[in-house]
Scaffold this active site. Structure first.
Site, PDB file in Angstrom:
ATOM      1  CG  ASP A 125      -1.908  -1.117   1.240  1.00 19.89           C
ATOM      2  OD1 ASP A 125      -2.174  -1.671   0.160  1.00 19.89           O
ATOM      3  OD2 ASP A 125      -2.403  -1.456   2.330  1.00 19.89           O
ATOM      4  CE1 TYR A 126       1.427   7.825  -2.274  1.00 19.97           C
ATOM      5  CE2 TYR A 126       0.657   8.387  -0.065  1.00 19.97           C
ATOM      6  CZ  TYR A 126       1.268   8.746  -1.253  1.00 19.97           C
ATOM      7  OH  TYR A 126       1.724  10.031  -1.430  1.00 19.97           O
TER       8      TYR A 126
END
Length: 234
Positions: free
Chosen positions: A101-102
């Site tokens: 994920d970011y």
């Protein structure tokens, strides 16, 4: 060789993304629009956006300590920073193996070896991936046992059994090592949400026994031949 595998080995994209390129009509096989399931022979001509692709492949393998604030894609429609910007000059056309994920950091492999990428990401292979997780407050034994047994993260979707070991705890936070053998979207964050806990730090620290030892946040290096052999035989 299936055409999506051929594209993956060229470092164009993953097999799934390659299928999307084919569906969009951007891939041609011997002058005609390619179809999912087409086979590619050494004598065939394959084009992507009008550019002929070589059948010769030089595999490259990189290990990245992904920082927060970048996405695990080759390009991003929102113009966010991608992991590709962290690769050294002269790196070939590689792509990320799986995604973080970011806001998640840690171990990420990038390669143009489609077979290895498939081996590491296919759920049926159950490749263990270890994460360092920090959550707010104390995690009870009951919550730990629920996580280990599998929790429902979405209606009808239950996570597999996993290993969860506490490594540090106090009144403010709890740190744990979580070992998964599957890779559902935002799985760890959703697992802890299911037991009422919020993850405020998440880092992948191992794939199998491959670690980030000696690699600073945001740094990248080539995998050794021994490491590649190890991953191919996990």
């Amino acid at each position: 060789m299936r055409i999506n595998k051929f594209l993956a080995e060229q470092g164009i994209a993953s097999r799934r993304k390659s299928d999307e390129l084919i569906a969009e009509g951007r891939v041609r096989l011997n002058g005609k629009a390619a179809k999912a399931g087409d086979d590619v022979k050494p004598s065939d001509t394959v084009e992507l956006d009008g550019k002929i692709l070589s059948h010769k492949v030089k595999y490259e393998y990189y290990l990245l300590n992904k920082p927060k604030g970048c996405v695990c894609t080759v390009s991003d429609e929102k113009d966010r920073k991608t992991v590709m910007s962290l690769l050294p000059a002269g790196a070939g056309r590689v792509f990320p193996v799986g995604r973080l994920d970011y806001d998640t950091e840690g171990l990420l492999i990038l390669t143009n070896d489609g077979d290895l990428a498939f081996r590491l990401t296919s759920p049926k292979n159950e490749i263990p991936k270890t994460y360092l997780v920090r959550v707010e407050g104390i995690v009870t034994d009951q919550q730990l046992n629920r996580l280990r047994a599998g929790v429902e993260i979405e209606r009808g979707i239950i996570t597999k059994k996993c290993k969860v070991n506490v490594v540090e705890t106090n009144k403010t936070y709890t740190k744990m090592h979580v070992v998964l053998t599957e890779g559902k979207n935002r799985e760890i964050r959703r697992m802890f949400e299911a037991v009422g806990k919020n993850v405020d730090f998440l880092k992948r620290i191992k794939i199998g026994e491959l670690t980030l030892s000696g690699l600073d946040r945001g740094a990248v290096r080539k995998l050794s031949a021994e490491e590649v052999f190890y991953l191919k035989n996990l």
